[in-house]
Design a protein around this motif. Sequence first.
Motif, mmCIF file in Angstrom:
data_model
loop_
_atom_site.group_PDB
_atom_site.id
_atom_site.type_symbol
_atom_site.label_atom_id
_atom_site.label_comp_id
_atom_site.label_asym_id
_atom_site.label_seq_id
_atom_site.Cartn_x
_atom_site.Cartn_y
_atom_site.Cartn_z
ATOM 1 N N HIS A 237 52.994 -44.748 -42.606
ATOM 2 C CA HIS A 237 52.518 -45.706 -41.605
ATOM 3 C C HIS A 237 53.627 -46.064 -40.613
ATOM 4 O O HIS A 237 53.387 -46.194 -39.410
ATOM 5 C CB HIS A 237 51.988 -46.964 -42.294
ATOM 6 C CG HIS A 237 51.176 -47.840 -41.386
ATOM 7 N ND1 HIS A 237 51.536 -49.121 -41.066
ATOM 8 C CD2 HIS A 237 50.025 -47.591 -40.708
ATOM 9 C CE1 HIS A 237 50.638 -49.642 -40.258
ATOM 10 N NE2 HIS A 237 49.708 -48.734 -40.010
ATOM 11 N N LYS A 241 53.502 -45.118 -36.397
ATOM 12 C CA LYS A 241 53.551 -46.103 -35.305
ATOM 13 C C LYS A 241 54.559 -45.743 -34.224
ATOM 14 O O LYS A 241 54.536 -46.331 -33.143
ATOM 15 C CB LYS A 241 53.838 -47.489 -35.870
ATOM 16 C CG LYS A 241 52.661 -48.073 -36.660
ATOM 17 C CD LYS A 241 52.871 -49.524 -37.036
ATOM 18 C CE LYS A 241 53.926 -49.692 -38.098
ATOM 19 N NZ LYS A 241 54.057 -51.109 -38.535
ATOM 20 N N LYS A 242 55.438 -44.775 -34.482
ATOM 21 C CA LYS A 242 56.402 -44.360 -33.468
ATOM 22 C C LYS A 242 56.313 -42.872 -33.148
ATOM 23 O O LYS A 242 57.191 -42.309 -32.504
ATOM 24 C CB LYS A 242 57.823 -44.695 -33.917
ATOM 25 C CG LYS A 242 58.251 -44.036 -35.217
ATOM 26 C CD LYS A 242 59.640 -44.512 -35.631
ATOM 27 C CE LYS A 242 60.080 -43.849 -36.938
ATOM 28 N NZ LYS A 242 61.412 -44.335 -37.387
ATOM 29 N N HIS A 249 49.753 -44.163 -27.755
ATOM 30 C CA HIS A 249 50.020 -45.015 -28.910
ATOM 31 C C HIS A 249 49.066 -44.691 -30.049
ATOM 32 O O HIS A 249 48.029 -44.044 -29.852
ATOM 33 C CB HIS A 249 49.906 -46.499 -28.536
ATOM 34 C CG HIS A 249 48.528 -46.906 -28.081
ATOM 35 N ND1 HIS A 249 48.123 -46.822 -26.761
ATOM 36 C CD2 HIS A 249 47.463 -47.407 -28.769
ATOM 37 C CE1 HIS A 249 46.866 -47.240 -26.656
ATOM 38 N NE2 HIS A 249 46.452 -47.595 -27.864
ATOM 39 N N ASP A 252 44.634 -48.779 -32.672
ATOM 40 C CA ASP A 252 44.462 -49.864 -33.637
ATOM 41 C C ASP A 252 43.061 -49.784 -34.244
ATOM 42 O O ASP A 252 42.253 -48.914 -33.893
ATOM 43 C CB ASP A 252 44.749 -51.227 -33.005
ATOM 44 C CG ASP A 252 43.800 -51.578 -31.859
ATOM 45 O OD1 ASP A 252 42.665 -51.047 -31.812
ATOM 46 O OD2 ASP A 252 44.189 -52.398 -31.011
ATOM 47 N N SER A 294 47.108 -48.505 -36.234
ATOM 48 C CA SER A 294 48.320 -49.325 -36.168
ATOM 49 C C SER A 294 48.141 -50.670 -36.849
ATOM 50 O O SER A 294 49.093 -51.423 -37.026
ATOM 51 C CB SER A 294 48.737 -49.533 -34.706
ATOM 52 O OG SER A 294 47.727 -50.243 -34.000
#
Length: 334
Positions: A237, A241-242, A249, A252, A294
């Motif tokens: 995880h 996220k990066k 991105h 979410d 996310s």
Amino acid sequence: MFRLVGRLAVAFIFVAEFAYADPVVRDSRDGRTYRAIASGKLNWFTDNLSYQKTVAFRDNDKNSFYKQSGWMASCPAGTHLPDIQEWTLFAKDRFTGPRKLSNVKSFAGKTRGFYDMADPARNIQGKDAAYFAVADPDGARAMMLDVKRGNAKMVTLPPEAVVTVRCVSERDFYAEKFVDSKTMKLTDPRDNQVYKVEQRDDRLWMVSNLKYSLTSAKQCLLEDTTFCKKFGRYYTHTEAKKACPSGWHLPDDGEWRDFQKDRARLNWDNLGRGGCKDWDGYCNSDMTGHYWSSTSIMKNTGRSWEFRRQAKSIDRTDQNVQKGLYVRCVTELN
């Protein structure tokens, strides 16, 4: 000397992050290039126009000034002189915040004052401000940036005044996201991997799983790089996220909700394969695909979405952050 026609106290501050390098516009007439910044739907020159065939006056600092009669036709092909509304929107977007003085100076650069060609002495006027041409059919208005106070005002100049010109062009939101709008393919600038994308409302979604390597072959099904090429890479995880390219991105939970609403539009064969990495084991790679969002609801977990290919069903669960799931990146078209 000149008449104020409106007042807009503003400040210039850069607050946006860009998905790609600030654009550069080339003038096909002389090959000169101009740096620009994005604001709203436009790219704004941050360099003064310097097309020599239409320059009316050059000062000792080599700044180029243009007659009002030539303002409208001064900008390169594919660009135009900003009008009052565009200047106003630009001011609202960029000229706010506590750093107004330094940011007004930054945008103005070395530009100072204007010149009245009716003055035989050619003395600089309004030397504590920068003046930029405005496309205004009703008068010779200019945007004045006060470099002493950090304010901006729309002003009307003398009929024979000459000022500097900044042009604008329409932004290409697809190019800014590294997407070819004709092929709808994203090229990740970090490793040149190519991904098919699709548009859903105002978002672009990757149609295949991310393959960008953050660690090693351990990110692959059965730790075999062949499967990374076929299915993409697993990410924890934190890694997920990066992992996306700049300007993109990890979606979410709400974005995944929107994505899966139209079940008939989902490509189950594409989404429901590759499984996941469950500690020392693997999920069913032929029938399931598992994706991070996310969003994190509980400590040490991340919200995930599981797509089951054969059953055409979806599970939404909270998984331990150390599990290996796939990543689909998303971006807004703005």
